[in-house]
Design a protein around this motif. Structure first.
Motif, short mmCIF file in Angstrom:
data_model
loop_
_atom_site.label_atom_id
_atom_site.label_comp_id
_atom_site.label_asym_id
_atom_site.label_seq_id
_atom_site.Cartn_x
_atom_site.Cartn_y
_atom_site.Cartn_z
N HIS A 376 0.40 7.85 -2.18
CA HIS A 376 -0.43 6.80 -2.75
C HIS A 376 0.40 5.55 -3.01
O HIS A 376 1.60 5.64 -3.32
N LEU A 377 -0.25 4.40 -2.90
CA LEU A 377 0.27 3.17 -3.46
C LEU A 377 -0.35 2.98 -4.84
O LEU A 377 -1.47 3.44 -5.08
N VAL A 428 -2.54 6.30 1.05
CA VAL A 428 -1.92 5.53 2.14
C VAL A 428 -2.77 5.63 3.40
O VAL A 428 -3.02 4.64 4.09
N ALA A 429 -3.25 6.81 3.73
CA ALA A 429 -4.11 6.99 4.91
C ALA A 429 -5.54 7.14 4.43
O ALA A 429 -5.97 8.22 4.04
N ALA A 434 -6.90 -1.06 4.41
CA ALA A 434 -5.64 -0.34 4.59
C ALA A 434 -4.78 -0.47 3.34
O ALA A 434 -4.80 -1.50 2.65
N ALA A 435 -4.03 0.59 3.05
CA ALA A 435 -3.15 0.57 1.89
C ALA A 435 -2.15 -0.56 2.03
O ALA A 435 -1.66 -0.87 3.11
N ALA A 459 -0.66 -6.51 -8.31
CA ALA A 459 0.67 -6.14 -7.86
C ALA A 459 0.61 -4.77 -7.19
O ALA A 459 -0.16 -3.90 -7.60
N VAL A 460 1.44 -4.59 -6.14
CA VAL A 460 1.41 -3.36 -5.33
C VAL A 460 2.79 -2.73 -5.32
O VAL A 460 3.79 -3.40 -5.04
N SER A 461 2.86 -1.43 -5.61
CA SER A 461 4.12 -0.71 -5.51
C SER A 461 4.32 -0.22 -4.08
O SER A 461 3.40 -0.28 -3.25
#
Length: 606
Positions: A376-377, A428-429, A434-435, A459-461
Motif C-alpha cells: 500500500h501507499l 499499489v495494484a 493508479a497508486a 502527501a504520498v509515501s
C-alpha cells in the motif's frame, strides 16, 4: 285554498323532500343535478330542462344535469358550443346574463334573437323559448337552472317565481351534494393514500432498498421513475424513460448509467441543496420530488415527461415515496456511518502499531473489504478553509467524498480520518486511479469538492508492505515540510521534496534536530527568548534569491530592517551569508529543521 292549490303545494313539498332525501341518501352530484332538472320539468310541465355550471376555467357554462335532452345534444353543446361567460350581464346568452346578474333571464322566441349562439342546435333539438334562473347560494351564483319549451312562450311572473323557488332549494341540494362528493373524494384519497404508503413502506421493511421503492412507485404511477443522488448519480431506475427530442438535456446525452440525464445533473457538486417550495413540483417537462434528510435534499425522484399529467393520487404517491425514501436513505446512512467508524477504529489500531498481518487485524480488514496483505501507499490529505485547517464538519464532508471515491476502487482502499487529516491506505495494484500521484490527485479533487473546503494538500509515501505506521509518519511529515516550503494546496511526493524527502524516510528527529542545532541553534534560542523572527527572515531571504528588496517586500519590512536582521543572524550563527558554503550550510540546516519538525508532528499525531 282550493283542491288544486293543495295538490300543487303537496307536489312542491314532495319535490323538495325528494331533493333533500337524495342528498341525505348520499347520492352523487350528477344524480342530484339530474333530479333537479327532472323535478323542474315535471312540476312546470316543461319540454326540456338543464342545469348549467361553470367549467374549471370559468370561461363557459356547461350542461351538468338534464331532463328531456338527448345525450348527443348535451355532448355537442358542451364540446362545440358551450355558453360563453361574458364579463358582465350586459350581453351574451341568456344563461350568461342570468349567471352574471343573479336574476332570471327569459327568451320568448329564439327566432327573434338573430345573434343567439344556440340557434342552430336549438332548432335541431326543437325548442323555441327558454327561461334561465340563477342558482344562488350564500357564497354566490353556482350555476343556472334552464327551462325550455318547444313552442313560443311568454314566461309569466308566477312561472318565474316557481322556478326561482325550486332553484333556491336546488342550489342548497347541489351545494350539499358537492360537499358530500368532496368528502367522499377526500376519504377515498386518504384511504388510497394510506394503502400506497403501506405498500411502499412494506417494500422498504423487506429490504427492497431504493430500487424496490422505485419499482413500486413505477407500478403505482404507470410511468418510468428515476432516483438520483445530489451529485447526479443514478441510485435507482424503474421503467424505460422516454427519449423524444426535447426531453433530453443536449449537454448530457443518454447513457446506460444516465438514460435521461435531466436538469438535476446541474445540481452536482453544488453543495447542500435546501428543499424547494413544494415537495412535488414540475421542472421543465418532468416532475420531480425532493427526498429530504436532516433538512437537506439527499436525493430526488424524477418522473420524466409527466409535467401537467399528475392526478392528485399520483402526487400523493410521490409524496409518500419521498418519505419512505428518506427513511431508507437514513437507514443506509446509519449503516455507512457504523461501517466507517469500524474503518476508523481499524486505521487507528494500525497507526498505534498493530500488526497488519495478525489474524485478528486481517479478519477485521477483510470483513470491511480491505486486503492488508498487499503493498500500500499511504496518502495523507489535509483540507483547509479560509487558509486555515478546516473545521470538523468540513473534514467529515471531505471524508464522505473520499469514501465515495474509494468505493469504486478494487481492492478497496482503507480511508478514514485520523486526528485532523484524512488517511488512505491505497493498494499499489488497484483498479481506478493508479497508486502514486494519480491516486493522490484523484483524492485531492474529491476532498476539495466537499462543502466548506477551499483547498487540500495531499502527501504520498513510498510503497510499504506492512509498515503502516512509518509510512504514515513519513507522509504526515511531508505535509509539514511542504507547508514550510510554501507548497500547500498541491500533491506532494517524497521525490518532490528532494533532500527533505530523503531525510524524512530516516525517521530520526533527534539526530536531525542535533544537526540543525549546530548551525541554527543560537538563532532558534534568540527567537524564542526575544519573540523575534530571525529564522523566518533567513528562510525568506534564501527563498528570495538573497535579494534584500524582495525579502523586505515578502515580509512587509523596510530593506534597512532586513539588513539589520541579516547582520544579527550572521553575528549569532557565525555564518557569512556572502559565502556560498555558508548559504549551503544554512539551506541544509533549514531543510533538516523542517524535516525534524515534520517527523515530530507525525509522531505526536500518530
Amino acid at each position: 285554498m282550493d283542491g288544486g292549490d293543495a295538490t300543487e303545494l303537496r307536489s312542491w313539498l314532495a319535490a323538495v323532500s325528494a331533493l333533500t332525501a337524495a342528498v341525505n341518501a348520499g347520492r352523487g352530484l350528477r344524480d342530484v343535478l339530474d333530479l333537479v332538472a327532472a323535478t323542474a320539468r315535471e312540476l312546470l310541465g316543461l319540454d326540456f330542462c338543464g342545469v348549467l355550471v361553470p367549467d374549471p376555467a370559468e370561461r363557459n357554462l356547461v350542461i351538468a344535469g338534464w331532463s328531456g335532452l338527448t345525450e348527443e345534444y348535451v355532448a355537442r353543446v358542451n364540446s362545440d358550443r358551450p355558453v360563453r361567460l361574458e364579463a358582465d350581464a350586459s350581453g351574451g346568452a341568456p344563461s350568461s346574463r342570468a349567471y352574471r346578474s343573479g336574476r332570471p333571464c327569459a327568451v320568448a322566441d329564439i327566432s327573434r334573437e338573430p345573434d343567439f349562439i344556440w340557434g342552430g342546435v336549438a332548432r335541431e333539438q326543437g325548442y323555441r323559448s327558454m327561461l334561465s334562473v340563477p342558482l344562488v347560494t350564500a357564497s354566490g351564483v353556482i350555476g343556472t337552472l334552464n327551462s325550455y319549451r318547444s313552442a313560443v312562450h311568454e314566461f309569466g311572473r308566477e312561472e318565474v317565481d316557481r322556478l326561482q323557488l325550486l332553484a333556491e332549494h336546488a342550489a342548497l341540494a347541489i351545494t350539499s351534494a358537492r360537499v358530500l362528493d368532496d368528502l367522499r373524494d377526500q376519504r377515498d384519497l386518504v384511504m388510497r393514500s394510506e394503502e400506497i404508503h403501506e405498500r411502499l413502506l412494506r417494500v422498504a421493511v423487506r429490504a427492497g432498498g431504493v430500487e424496490g421503492i422505485a419499482g413500486a412507485l413505477h407500478d403505482l404511477l404507470g410511468a418510468p421513475v428515476l432516483v438520483r443522488g445530489v451529485r447526479g448519480e443514478l441510485l435507482a431506475q424503474s421503467g424505460r424513460p422516454p427519449t423524444p427530442e426535447g426531453l433530453l438535456d443536449a449537454g448530457h446525452p443518454p447513457t446506460p448509467e444516465s438514460p435521461l440525464a435531466p436538469e438535476d445533473l446541474l445540481d452536482a457538486g453544488a453543495g447542500p441543496l435546501a428543499p424547494e417550495a413544494g415537495l412535488v413540483r414540475e421542472r421543465g417537462p418532468h416532475v420531480v420530488a425532493d427526498v429530504v434528510l436532516e433538512g437537506e435534499v439527499a436525493a430526488r425522484v424524477w418522473v420524466p415527461g409527466r409535467a401537467g399529467a399528475l392526478a392528485p393520487l399520483d402526487r400523493r404517491a410521490l409524496e409518500h415515496a419521498s418519505i419512505v425514501l428518506s427513511l431508507e436513505l437514513l437507514r443506509r446512512r446509519t449503516a455507512l456511518e457504523v461501517e466507517q467508524n469500524l474503518r476508523g477504529d481499524l486505521l487507528a489500531d494500525l497507526l498505534a502499531g498493530a500488526d497488519p498481518m495478525s489474524p485478528s487485524v486481517r479478519d477485521r480488514a477483510g470483513l470491511l473489504g480491505h486486503d492488508l496483505a498487499r503493498d500500500h501507499l499511504t496518502l495523507v490529505a489535509q483540507v483547509t478553509a479560509g487558509g486555515r485547517p478546516a473545521p470538523a464538519g468540513a473534514i467529515q464532508r471531505a471524508l464522505a467524498e473520499a469514501v465515495a471515491l474509494a468505493a469504486g476502487v478494487r481492492p478497496r482502499p482503507l480511508v478514514a480520518v485520523h486526528r485532523d487529516v484524512i488517511v488512505a491506505l491505497w493498494p499499489v495494484a488497484a483498479t481506478g486511479p493508479a497508486a502514486g500521484r494519480p491516486a493522490a490527485d484523484a483524492l485531492r479533487r474529491s476532498v476539495r469538492s466537499a462543502r466548506g473546503v477551499d483547498d487540500a494538500t495531499v502527501a504520498v509515501s513510498d510503497p510499504a508492505q506492512h509498515d503502516v505506521l512509518n509510512a504514515y509518519r513519513t507522509a504526515r511529515g511531508a505535509l509539514t515540510v511542504a507547508g514550510h516550503a510554501g507548497r500547500s494546496g498541491s500533491t506532494i511526493t517524497l521525490d518532490d521534496l528532494g533532500v527533505a524527502g530523503l531525510l524524512l524516510q530516516l525517521g530520526d528527529p533527534v539526530r536531525l534536530r542535533a544537526y540543525a542545532g549546530r548551525t541554527l541553534g543560537a538563532l532558534i534560542r534568540y527567537d524564542h527568548d526575544h519573540g523575534a523572527a530571525l529564522l523566518r527572515t533567513l528562510r525568506t531571504y534564501l527563498d528570495s534569491g538573497m535579494d534584500r528588496h524582495l525579502t523586505a517586500r515578502a515580509l512587509t519590512l523596510h530593506p534597512n530592517t532586513v539588513s539589520q536582521r541579516l547582520r544579527r543572524i550572521e553575528a549569532l550563527t557565525g555564518l557569512d551569508l556572502r559565502s556560498s558554503q555558508a548559504v549551503v550550510d544554512a539551506r541544509a540546516a533549514l531543510i533538516v529543521l523542517d524535516v525534524a519538525e515534520g517527523a515530530d508532528a507525525a509522531r505526536d499525531r500518530a
